[in-house]
Motif scaffolding. Sequence first.
Motif, mmCIF file in Angstrom:
data_model
loop_
_atom_site.group_PDB
_atom_site.id
_atom_site.type_symbol
_atom_site.label_atom_id
_atom_site.label_comp_id
_atom_site.label_asym_id
_atom_site.label_seq_id
_atom_site.Cartn_x
_atom_site.Cartn_y
_atom_site.Cartn_z
ATOM 1 N N LEU A 1 -6.095 4.958 -7.591
ATOM 2 C CA LEU A 1 -5.824 4.960 -9.028
ATOM 3 C C LEU A 1 -7.038 4.480 -9.821
ATOM 4 C CD1 LEU A 1 -2.171 3.600 -9.163
ATOM 5 C CD2 LEU A 1 -2.953 5.858 -9.877
ATOM 6 N N ARG A 2 -7.706 3.451 -9.318
ATOM 7 C CA ARG A 2 -8.893 2.949 -10.020
ATOM 8 C C ARG A 2 -10.050 3.941 -9.940
ATOM 9 N NH1 ARG A 2 -8.148 -2.037 -11.913
ATOM 10 N NH2 ARG A 2 -6.644 -3.377 -10.878
ATOM 11 N N ALA A 3 -10.212 4.587 -8.786
ATOM 12 C CA ALA A 3 -11.303 5.557 -8.622
ATOM 13 C C ALA A 3 -11.078 6.801 -9.472
ATOM 14 C CB ALA A 3 -11.438 5.946 -7.157
ATOM 15 N N GLY A 4 -9.817 7.152 -9.704
ATOM 16 C CA GLY A 4 -9.507 8.338 -10.498
ATOM 17 C C GLY A 4 -9.695 8.142 -11.988
ATOM 18 N N ALA B 1 -0.021 -4.232 -12.469
ATOM 19 C CA ALA B 1 0.097 -4.727 -11.100
ATOM 20 C C ALA B 1 1.133 -3.952 -10.302
ATOM 21 C CB ALA B 1 0.446 -6.204 -11.111
ATOM 22 N N SER B 2 2.146 -3.410 -10.967
ATOM 23 C CA SER B 2 3.213 -2.717 -10.248
ATOM 24 C C SER B 2 2.958 -1.223 -10.083
ATOM 25 C CB SER B 2 4.545 -2.932 -10.967
ATOM 26 O OG SER B 2 4.477 -2.382 -12.264
ATOM 27 N N ALA B 3 1.954 -0.667 -10.745
ATOM 28 C CA ALA B 3 1.697 0.770 -10.675
ATOM 29 C C ALA B 3 1.384 1.256 -9.257
ATOM 30 C CB ALA B 3 0.575 1.156 -11.635
ATOM 31 N N PRO B 4 0.480 0.609 -8.506
ATOM 32 C CA PRO B 4 0.227 1.096 -7.145
ATOM 33 C C PRO B 4 1.421 0.901 -6.217
ATOM 34 C CG PRO B 4 -1.105 -0.853 -7.601
ATOM 35 C CD PRO B 4 -0.450 -0.457 -8.881
ATOM 36 N N ILE B 5 2.238 -0.115 -6.469
ATOM 37 C CA ILE B 5 3.437 -0.328 -5.652
ATOM 38 C C ILE B 5 4.426 0.795 -5.901
ATOM 39 C CG2 ILE B 5 5.366 -1.896 -5.207
ATOM 40 C CD1 ILE B 5 3.494 -4.163 -6.187
ATOM 41 N N ARG C 1 -1.046 -23.887 -1.305
ATOM 42 C CA ARG C 1 0.375 -23.802 -1.581
ATOM 43 C C ARG C 1 0.662 -22.576 -2.457
ATOM 44 N NH1 ARG C 1 4.794 -27.669 -1.597
ATOM 45 N NH2 ARG C 1 3.632 -29.031 -0.205
ATOM 46 N N GLY C 2 1.672 -21.789 -2.067
ATOM 47 C CA GLY C 2 2.044 -20.624 -2.867
ATOM 48 C C GLY C 2 1.340 -19.341 -2.465
ATOM 49 N N ARG C 3 0.369 -19.432 -1.597
ATOM 50 C CA ARG C 3 -0.351 -18.223 -1.176
ATOM 51 C C ARG C 3 0.381 -17.588 -0.002
ATOM 52 N NH1 ARG C 3 -5.102 -16.214 -3.592
ATOM 53 N NH2 ARG C 3 -5.293 -15.270 -1.583
ATOM 54 N N SER C 4 0.396 -16.280 0.035
ATOM 55 C CA SER C 4 1.063 -15.565 1.110
ATOM 56 C C SER C 4 0.042 -14.736 1.873
ATOM 57 C CB SER C 4 2.137 -14.642 0.529
ATOM 58 O OG SER C 4 2.696 -13.867 1.545
ATOM 59 N N CYS C 5 0.198 -14.702 3.188
ATOM 60 C CA CYS C 5 -0.716 -13.914 4.004
ATOM 61 C C CYS C 5 -0.206 -12.501 4.236
ATOM 62 C CB CYS C 5 -0.943 -14.607 5.354
ATOM 63 S SG CYS C 5 -1.974 -16.062 5.206
ATOM 64 N N ARG C 6 0.981 -12.213 3.734
ATOM 65 C CA ARG C 6 1.534 -10.882 3.918
ATOM 66 C C ARG C 6 0.907 -9.926 2.911
ATOM 67 N NH1 ARG C 6 7.707 -11.106 3.615
ATOM 68 N NH2 ARG C 6 7.472 -8.968 4.305
ATOM 69 N N SER C 7 0.730 -8.677 3.328
ATOM 70 C CA SER C 7 0.144 -7.677 2.434
ATOM 71 C C SER C 7 1.150 -7.296 1.353
ATOM 72 C CB SER C 7 -0.248 -6.437 3.230
ATOM 73 O OG SER C 7 0.908 -5.784 3.722
ATOM 74 N N ARG C 8 0.648 -6.656 0.312
ATOM 75 C CA ARG C 8 1.543 -6.208 -0.759
ATOM 76 C C ARG C 8 2.485 -5.133 -0.256
ATOM 77 N NH1 ARG C 8 -2.033 -4.822 -5.796
ATOM 78 N NH2 ARG C 8 -3.457 -4.105 -4.199
ATOM 79 N N PHE D 1 3.528 2.753 3.368
ATOM 80 C CA PHE D 1 2.311 3.275 2.762
ATOM 81 C C PHE D 1 1.525 2.129 2.138
ATOM 82 C CE2 PHE D 1 2.412 7.984 2.554
ATOM 83 C CZ PHE D 1 3.498 8.161 3.389
ATOM 84 N N SER D 2 0.212 2.234 2.167
ATOM 85 C CA SER D 2 -0.671 1.160 1.734
ATOM 86 C C SER D 2 -0.735 1.064 0.202
ATOM 87 C CB SER D 2 -2.074 1.395 2.282
ATOM 88 O OG SER D 2 -2.968 0.462 1.741
ATOM 89 N N VAL D 3 -0.302 -0.079 -0.321
ATOM 90 C CA VAL D 3 -0.387 -0.337 -1.756
ATOM 91 C C VAL D 3 -1.841 -0.500 -2.163
ATOM 92 C CG1 VAL D 3 0.211 -1.988 -3.565
ATOM 93 C CG2 VAL D 3 1.919 -1.331 -1.868
ATOM 94 N N CYS D 4 -2.642 -1.129 -1.312
ATOM 95 C CA CYS D 4 -4.057 -1.344 -1.604
ATOM 96 C C CYS D 4 -4.800 -0.014 -1.742
ATOM 97 C CB CYS D 4 -4.669 -2.202 -0.506
ATOM 98 S SG CYS D 4 -6.324 -2.767 -0.868
ATOM 99 N N GLN D 5 -4.485 0.927 -0.881
ATOM 100 C CA GLN D 5 -5.141 2.228 -0.954
ATOM 101 C C GLN D 5 -4.718 2.977 -2.213
ATOM 102 O OE1 GLN D 5 -4.574 4.719 2.464
ATOM 103 N NE2 GLN D 5 -6.047 6.231 1.753
#
Length: 105
Positions: free
Chosen positions: A29-32, A40-44, A5-12, A20-24
């Motif tokens: 950002l993490r690799a840099g 949590a909102s920085a890649p978005i 319950r509460g989980r979503s299958c849609r991507s960010r 554009f891919s938020v995951c990428q």
Amino acid sequence: VPRERGRSCRSRSARAGLAFSVCQMERLLRAGRYAKRLGASAPIFLAAVIQFLTATVLGLAGDEARHRRTAYITPELVDRALHNHELLSGLFTMTTVSQVAPARY
């Protein structure tokens, strides 16, 4: 298997309404290692800004192509559109747009 319950299958990206891919963006950002912690909102936000800039540049290049009565956007038109725009020319002063177009099949 029932979904939790509460989980979503849609991507960010889909939830944010972005192409554009938020995951990428998060991975880059993490690799840099720009900061020890990453919100949590920085890649978005980064994906949204890059998508907006891409849409703006392609829109200006499309207008330039329409002005020249060509059916496609070339690297020359992208370069011309960047340098003719007041704000984008300052942002992309140190950028070189490649003049080598890929081979057409």
